[in-house]
Write an enzyme that holds these catalytic residues in place. Sequence first.
Site, PDB file in Angstrom:
ATOM      1  N   GLY A  37       3.676 -55.057  24.037  1.00  0.00           N
ATOM      2  CA  GLY A  37       3.943 -54.859  25.462  1.00  0.00           C
ATOM      3  C   GLY A  37       4.985 -55.801  26.035  1.00  0.00           C
ATOM      4  CD  GLN A  94      -3.131 -56.545  50.816  1.00  0.00           C
ATOM      5  OE1 GLN A  94      -3.410 -55.475  50.296  1.00  0.00           O
ATOM      6  NE2 GLN A  94      -3.998 -57.230  51.542  1.00  0.00           N
ATOM      7  CG  HIS A 128       2.771 -52.566  60.474  1.00  0.00           C
ATOM      8  ND1 HIS A 128       3.225 -51.957  61.622  1.00  0.00           N
ATOM      9  CD2 HIS A 128       1.416 -52.642  60.594  1.00  0.00           C
ATOM     10  CE1 HIS A 128       2.188 -51.681  62.400  1.00  0.00           C
ATOM     11  NE2 HIS A 128       1.094 -52.098  61.796  1.00  0.00           N
ATOM     12  CE  LYS A 191      -1.776 -43.663  57.205  1.00  0.00           C
ATOM     13  NZ  LYS A 191      -0.740 -43.601  56.170  1.00  0.00           N
ATOM     14  NE  ARG A 193      -3.791 -45.140  53.298  1.00  0.00           N
ATOM     15  CZ  ARG A 193      -3.444 -44.120  52.499  1.00  0.00           C
ATOM     16  NH1 ARG A 193      -4.276 -43.682  51.579  1.00  0.00           N
ATOM     17  NH2 ARG A 193      -2.270 -43.544  52.621  1.00  0.00           N
ATOM     18  CG  ASP A 217       5.286 -41.905  56.073  1.00  0.00           C
ATOM     19  OD1 ASP A 217       5.658 -42.926  56.672  1.00  0.00           O
ATOM     20  OD2 ASP A 217       4.097 -41.726  55.733  1.00  0.00           O
TER      21      ASP A 217
HETATM   22  C1  R5P Z   1       1.745 -46.272  55.011  1.00  0.00           C
HETATM   23  O1  R5P Z   1       1.445 -46.454  56.143  1.00  0.00           O
HETATM   24  C2  R5P Z   1       2.955 -45.527  54.574  1.00  0.00           C
HETATM   25  O2  R5P Z   1       3.886 -45.383  55.596  1.00  0.00           O
HETATM   26  C3  R5P Z   1       2.616 -44.158  54.012  1.00  0.00           C
HETATM   27  O3  R5P Z   1       2.195 -43.306  55.067  1.00  0.00           O
HETATM   28  C4  R5P Z   1       1.537 -44.231  52.977  1.00  0.00           C
HETATM   29  O4  R5P Z   1       1.797 -45.267  52.073  1.00  0.00           O
HETATM   30  C5  R5P Z   1       1.432 -42.928  52.229  1.00  0.00           C
HETATM   31  O5  R5P Z   1       0.450 -43.042  51.261  1.00  0.00           O
HETATM   32  P1  R5P Z   1      -0.228 -41.759  50.631  1.00  0.00           P
HETATM   33  O6  R5P Z   1       0.876 -40.841  50.208  1.00  0.00           O
HETATM   34  O7  R5P Z   1      -1.001 -42.309  49.459  1.00  0.00           O
HETATM   35  O8  R5P Z   1      -1.124 -41.170  51.665  1.00  0.00           O
END
Ligand code: R5P
Length: 291
Positions: A37, A94, A128, A191, A193, A217
């Site tokens: 690796g 992150q 962000h 959103k 998550r 996005d």
């Molecule tokens: C996060 O806020 C990013 O802007 C994307 O919306 C996010 O990373 C998309 O992730 P996924 O395709 O896994 O939903």
Amino acid sequence: MIELLLAFDDEAHLATPLAGALGVPLQWVARHRFPDGESRLRLPPQLPPRVALLRGLQRPNEKLVELMIAALAARELGAERLTLVCPYLAYMRQDMAFQPGEAVSQRHVGRALAAWFDAVITVDPHLHRVASMDEVVPGRRGVALSAAPLLGAWAARHAQRPLLLGPDEEAAPWVRSAALAQGLEHATCVKQRSGDREVRVALPDLDVAGREVVLIDDVASTGRTLAVTAEALVARGAAAVDVAVTHALFVDDALAHLARAGVRHVWSTDSVVHASNAVSLVPLLADALRG
Ligand code: R5P
């Protein structure tokens, strides 16, 4: 201005036209992967003082060690001013410890890049809570380019007076700048998550019935964010839902999810090589390297 572009051969799709646009020689970092690796890298034995290394960080864990070795070797071989051109810069999401003890990866990856490179040029990094790329690579030059205007122009040409929609509030700056130059209407969703593949999206209070909508996005990974948004739009009677993203990671079954959700077209820039690539970053990157 740089004197040489260095690249790994799996990024020839960007490296070759970028070197052509800049009118500089292109040379390769040759790689051998040992059975255990480890990687052996071979660079050109003599480098000029001003070098740019092109390396996107999709699949970052396997690439970061090679990037460190390539950067440090480039210094030993003559590069005095070393610029990283990293179309997709991973580990930017992150940016705080959401749970006690969580590593703030953005900070640590940024500091590592600052130790290896004099400048880092990237496209639509997921900044962000941090205002600029200069903060990500402390003491170095950080450049955050945006593909949003290019995606907006593409959307305007390929959909009927589309509504540009960001799937979350973090996408607001990209959506705004994609819409602005084209005079298109834009909005964002809210959103939530709850897991890697568990996402809920609340649409804005807008009448989308009969409208073409383009979801914009920065990055699509599992595609779940875009898929649930598309499903909600279709349920509200949208005439068509297309997707335009800067970084087409689209892992595993992401595209199948988008298709099942009713997405018509998936478009992306060529920051990450993918079947959906429609918009070239070469002019944007070349301008930044000339500046
Ligand atoms: C996060 O806020 C990013 O802007 C994307 O919306 C996010 O990373 C998309 O992730 P996924 O395709 O896994 O939903």
